[in-house]
Design an enzyme around this catalytic site. Structure first.
Site, PDB file in Angstrom:
ATOM      1  N   GLU A   1      26.686  20.711 -56.031  1.00  0.00           N
ATOM      2  CA  GLU A   1      26.662  22.128 -55.726  1.00  0.00           C
ATOM      3  C   GLU A   1      26.543  22.365 -54.236  1.00  0.00           C
ATOM      4  OE1 GLU A   1      23.831  23.582 -58.795  1.00  0.00           O
ATOM      5  OE2 GLU A   1      23.834  25.300 -57.458  1.00  0.00           O
TER       6      GLU A   1
ATOM      7  N   CYS B   1      24.223  25.461 -47.707  1.00  0.00           N
ATOM      8  CA  CYS B   1      23.311  24.427 -48.186  1.00  0.00           C
ATOM      9  C   CYS B   1      24.121  23.310 -48.845  1.00  0.00           C
ATOM     10  CB  CYS B   1      22.355  25.078 -49.192  1.00  0.00           C
ATOM     11  SG  CYS B   1      21.218  23.914 -49.933  1.00  0.00           S
TER      12      CYS B   1
ATOM     13  N   CYS C   1      18.684  12.583 -57.710  1.00  0.00           N
ATOM     14  CA  CYS C   1      17.734  12.184 -56.668  1.00  0.00           C
ATOM     15  C   CYS C   1      16.732  11.212 -57.274  1.00  0.00           C
ATOM     16  CB  CYS C   1      16.999  13.410 -56.118  1.00  0.00           C
ATOM     17  SG  CYS C   1      15.853  12.994 -54.774  1.00  0.00           S
TER      18      CYS C   1
ATOM     19  N   CYS D   1      10.134  14.143 -57.595  1.00  0.00           N
ATOM     20  CA  CYS D   1       9.181  15.252 -57.445  1.00  0.00           C
ATOM     21  C   CYS D   1       9.151  16.009 -58.781  1.00  0.00           C
ATOM     22  CB  CYS D   1       9.619  16.182 -56.321  1.00  0.00           C
ATOM     23  SG  CYS D   1       9.886  15.310 -54.774  1.00  0.00           S
TER      24      CYS D   1
ATOM     25  N   CYS E   1      11.167  19.503 -59.555  1.00  0.00           N
ATOM     26  CA  CYS E   1      12.515  19.710 -59.028  1.00  0.00           C
ATOM     27  C   CYS E   1      13.615  19.402 -60.036  1.00  0.00           C
ATOM     28  CB  CYS E   1      12.685  18.842 -57.786  1.00  0.00           C
ATOM     29  SG  CYS E   1      14.342  18.923 -57.095  1.00  0.00           S
TER      30      CYS E   1
ATOM     31  N   GLY F   1      19.501  15.875 -53.727  1.00  0.00           N
ATOM     32  CA  GLY F   1      19.345  14.559 -53.119  1.00  0.00           C
ATOM     33  C   GLY F   1      18.391  14.526 -51.942  1.00  0.00           C
ATOM     34  N   GLU F   2      17.942  13.295 -51.618  1.00  0.00           N
ATOM     35  CA  GLU F   2      17.079  13.087 -50.456  1.00  0.00           C
ATOM     36  C   GLU F   2      17.982  12.587 -49.318  1.00  0.00           C
ATOM     37  OE1 GLU F   2      13.969  13.482 -49.099  1.00  0.00           O
ATOM     38  OE2 GLU F   2      14.987  12.470 -47.468  1.00  0.00           O
TER      39      GLU F   2
ATOM     40  N   SER G   1      16.403  18.484 -44.367  1.00  0.00           N
ATOM     41  CA  SER G   1      15.122  18.606 -45.070  1.00  0.00           C
ATOM     42  C   SER G   1      14.815  17.289 -45.783  1.00  0.00           C
ATOM     43  CB  SER G   1      15.217  19.743 -46.090  1.00  0.00           C
ATOM     44  OG  SER G   1      14.047  19.798 -46.868  1.00  0.00           O
TER      45      SER G   1
ATOM     46  N   SER H   1       9.440  18.787 -46.613  1.00  0.00           N
ATOM     47  CA  SER H   1       8.964  19.354 -47.880  1.00  0.00           C
ATOM     48  C   SER H   1       7.542  18.872 -48.068  1.00  0.00           C
ATOM     49  CB  SER H   1       9.833  18.850 -49.033  1.00  0.00           C
ATOM     50  OG  SER H   1      11.096  19.447 -48.942  1.00  0.00           O
ATOM     51  N   LEU H   2       6.591  19.719 -47.713  1.00  0.00           N
ATOM     52  CA  LEU H   2       5.194  19.280 -47.749  1.00  0.00           C
ATOM     53  C   LEU H   2       4.596  19.517 -49.143  1.00  0.00           C
ATOM     54  CD1 LEU H   2       3.302  18.008 -45.624  1.00  0.00           C
ATOM     55  CD2 LEU H   2       2.259  20.245 -45.356  1.00  0.00           C
ATOM     56  N   HIS H   3       4.569  20.763 -49.553  1.00  0.00           N
ATOM     57  CA  HIS H   3       4.179  21.157 -50.925  1.00  0.00           C
ATOM     58  C   HIS H   3       2.771  20.764 -51.368  1.00  0.00           C
ATOM     59  CE1 HIS H   3       8.341  22.010 -50.815  1.00  0.00           C
ATOM     60  NE2 HIS H   3       8.801  20.946 -51.399  1.00  0.00           N
TER      61      HIS H   3
ATOM     62  N   ASN I   1      10.628  28.559 -58.097  1.00  0.00           N
ATOM     63  CA  ASN I   1      11.675  29.066 -58.972  1.00  0.00           C
ATOM     64  C   ASN I   1      11.642  28.284 -60.273  1.00  0.00           C
ATOM     65  OD1 ASN I   1      13.477  31.083 -58.054  1.00  0.00           O
ATOM     66  ND2 ASN I   1      15.153  29.732 -58.644  1.00  0.00           N
TER      67      ASN I   1
ATOM     68  N   CYS J   1      19.738  25.830 -55.035  1.00  0.00           N
ATOM     69  CA  CYS J   1      20.515  24.591 -55.201  1.00  0.00           C
ATOM     70  C   CYS J   1      20.112  23.826 -56.462  1.00  0.00           C
ATOM     71  CB  CYS J   1      20.294  23.682 -54.006  1.00  0.00           C
ATOM     72  SG  CYS J   1      21.049  24.284 -52.517  1.00  0.00           S
TER      73      CYS J   1
HETATM   74  N1  SAH Z   1      15.238  16.173 -50.920  1.00  0.00           N
HETATM   75  C1  SAH Z   1      15.056  17.007 -49.802  1.00  0.00           C
HETATM   76  C2  SAH Z   1      16.083  18.104 -49.676  1.00  0.00           C
HETATM   77  C3  SAH Z   1      16.514  18.763 -50.945  1.00  0.00           C
HETATM   78  S1  SAH Z   1      15.299  19.679 -51.822  1.00  0.00           S
HETATM   79  C4  SAH Z   1      13.669  17.589 -49.804  1.00  0.00           C
HETATM   80  O1  SAH Z   1      12.962  17.455 -50.793  1.00  0.00           O
HETATM   81  O2  SAH Z   1      13.288  18.151 -48.785  1.00  0.00           O
HETATM   82  C5  SAH Z   1      15.234  21.163 -50.884  1.00  0.00           C
HETATM   83  C6  SAH Z   1      13.974  21.957 -51.094  1.00  0.00           C
HETATM   84  O3  SAH Z   1      13.958  22.584 -52.391  1.00  0.00           O
HETATM   85  C7  SAH Z   1      12.730  21.130 -51.044  1.00  0.00           C
HETATM   86  O4  SAH Z   1      11.777  21.718 -50.209  1.00  0.00           O
HETATM   87  C8  SAH Z   1      12.311  21.149 -52.482  1.00  0.00           C
HETATM   88  O5  SAH Z   1      10.994  20.817 -52.604  1.00  0.00           O
HETATM   89  C9  SAH Z   1      12.674  22.536 -52.904  1.00  0.00           C
HETATM   90  N2  SAH Z   1      12.684  22.797 -54.347  1.00  0.00           N
HETATM   91  C10 SAH Z   1      12.992  21.939 -55.330  1.00  0.00           C
HETATM   92  N3  SAH Z   1      12.872  22.533 -56.541  1.00  0.00           N
HETATM   93  C11 SAH Z   1      12.478  23.808 -56.307  1.00  0.00           C
HETATM   94  C12 SAH Z   1      12.192  24.935 -57.146  1.00  0.00           C
HETATM   95  N4  SAH Z   1      12.303  24.856 -58.462  1.00  0.00           N
HETATM   96  N5  SAH Z   1      11.792  26.086 -56.563  1.00  0.00           N
HETATM   97  C13 SAH Z   1      11.722  26.192 -55.232  1.00  0.00           C
HETATM   98  N6  SAH Z   1      11.979  25.179 -54.392  1.00  0.00           N
HETATM   99  C14 SAH Z   1      12.360  23.989 -54.912  1.00  0.00           C
HETATM  100 FE1  SF4 Z   2      14.589  14.908 -54.491  1.00  0.00          FE
HETATM  101 FE2  SF4 Z   2      13.957  16.842 -52.744  1.00  0.00          FE
HETATM  102 FE3  SF4 Z   2      14.025  17.316 -55.399  1.00  0.00          FE
HETATM  103 FE4  SF4 Z   2      12.091  15.800 -54.380  1.00  0.00          FE
HETATM  104  S1  SF4 Z   2      12.465  17.981 -53.941  1.00  0.00           S
HETATM  105  S2  SF4 Z   2      13.281  15.352 -56.240  1.00  0.00           S
HETATM  106  S3  SF4 Z   2      13.178  14.742 -52.770  1.00  0.00           S
HETATM  107  S4  SF4 Z   2      15.761  16.780 -54.109  1.00  0.00           S
END
Ligand code: SAH
Ligand code: SF4
Length: 371
Positions: free
Chosen positions: A96, A117, A124, A128, A131, A181-182, A213, A236-238, A312, A355
């Site tokens: 996508e 994006c 991936c 996480c 995700c 993806g990462e 990212s 992506s700290l979270h 989301n 995404c």
């Molecule tokens: N893998 C990389 C880049 C892709 S993810 C990374 O993790 O940074 C891009 C962003 O989307 C990340 O910050 C991820 O944590 C966030 N993300 C993933 N699932 C999500 C969701 N359901 N709601 C909001 N953000 C989300």
């Molecule tokens: Fe992969 Fe980024 Fe999703 Fe984590 S948040 S599973 S690193 S795409």
């Protein structure tokens, strides 16, 4: 896990690699530049449109390269803001690419600020727990040509919407590598793709308008800091403590905050630019005020911008976004420290959330169709 197409994509070639290939055929060096101008500036869709090349050369090119290795299978304008392109690759994998339009007052939507994006892997491996992209693990890395092709597909779409006179310029403002993806786990292909996008013979897109990212692959962050092109970095700290972060991001076990934070500091010192900390707000997981205070301290230490993203929901996952009052209370702690903070609530605006989910749905529909 690796996919080797019958013909390599033209979008994966650099000026030098293409010139070397053409030299084997006795072609002069300037041919490579001509061909890439057809691809990136004129954006033709077929070899036969490259009218200043001889017919035998065009035939050879068509037999040797795939022009653009990603076909548009679905264009979903979900609302005024996001426009999602579902692309199919040579092995039928789906990825996508999302166009996010930030409406500006007084101008039409076609002139709004556009952020693209892009994805770097199919699936991936990082796992996480919140995700959609990681739900089914990693299928494969994208090649440089497949990464670049996403931008060309966006250009085709934008060219169709905007007057022909503006075609030569890529009509978007920012690229964020925040799709599936990462990115730093596919480092070489990513860097090659970004070099092609940046080059004057490619899309000519400024490195400072490209944000990568990452979930926090420390050695790769340090490597990226040494690259000559100054891309922007988002982390992506979270989770603002190891305890919370490692519950939702397995990568934190290998690279806990005590390793991640110094690497991020090294990156931002090297490039002299603000980095972004992304923090998804998930109810009862990381939305406590203690987390807000810990995040505030990290952001102050790193002089970082903080992007708060209300979670989301993903089909099949139990997580929820906190109430608006709770989101605001969290943000207020950061704002009180005079940090630069964004908290977006408008539908469709959170790039990340946009995404990964269309692809998952289409893969599921396909699976049911086959069953
Ligand atoms: N893998 C990389 C880049 C892709 S993810 C990374 O993790 O940074 C891009 C962003 O989307 C990340 O910050 C991820 O944590 C966030 N993300 C993933 N699932 C999500 C969701 N359901 N709601 C909001 N953000 C989300
Ligand atoms: Fe992969 Fe980024 Fe999703 Fe984590 S948040 S599973 S690193 S795409």
């Amino acid at each position: 896990m690796k996919f080797t197409p019958a013909r390599p994509p033209l979008t994966g070639e650099t000026l030098d690699s293409l010139a070397a290939r053409l030299a084997e055929r006795g072609e002069p060096a300037f041919r490579a530049k001509q061909i890439l101008a057809w691809l990136y500036k004129k954006r033709v869709r077929a070899w036969d449109e490259m009218t200043n090349l001889s017919k035998p050369l065009r035939t050879w090119l068509a037999e040797t390269f795939d022009l653009v290795p990603a076909a548009l299978v679905l264009n979903k304008q979900s609302d005024d803001v996001t426009d999602k392109l579902l692309l199919e690759l040579g092995d039928r994998s789906l990825i996508e690419t999302v166009i996010i339009r930030a409406p500006q007052e007084g101008v039409g939507l076609d002139q709004s600020r556009k952020t693209i994006c892009i994805s770097t892997q199919v699936g991936c491996a990082m796992g996480c727990v919140f995700c959609a992209s990681g739900l089914e693990g990693l299928k494969r890395d994208l090649s440089a040509g497949e990464i670049v092709a996403q931008l060309l597909q966006v250009c085709y779409r934008e060219d169709a919407l905007t007057p022909r006179a503006r075609m030569e310029l890529a009509s978007f403002d920012n690229i964020v590598v925040m799709g599936m993806g990462e990115p730093l786990a596919n480092y070489d292909a990513l860097l090659r793709a970004l070099t092609i996008l940046n080059a004057e013979w490619g899309l000519g897109f400024g490195a400072r308008r490209i944000t990568i990212s990452t979930s926090g692959l420390v050695p790769k962050i340090l490597k990226l800091a040494d690259e000559p092109l100054g891309f922007r970095l988002a982390i992506s700290l979270h989770g603002a403590t190891d305890e919370v972060r490692e519950k939702i991001m397995p990568v934190n076990k290998a690279f806990p905050l005590a390793k991640l934070i110094p690497a991020v500091r090294a990156f931002s010192e090297k490039h002299g630019r603000m980095i972004t900390l992304e923090f998804i707000l998930i109810e009862d997981v990381n939305d406590s005020l203690e987390q807000a205070r810990a995040l505030r301290d990290i952001a102050l230490d790193l002089h970082a911008h903080v992007n708060l993203i209300p979670y989301n929901t993903v089909d099949g996952l139990p997580w929820k976004r906190p109430s608006i009052t709770r989101q605001e209370r969290f943000a207020d702690i950061l704002r009180a420290a005079r940090l630069s903070v964004t908290l977006r609530r408008e539908k469709g605006h959170d790039i990340a959330a946009a995404c990964g989910q269309l692809r998952l749905k289409t893969e599921k529909d396909r699976a049911t169709a086959v069953a």
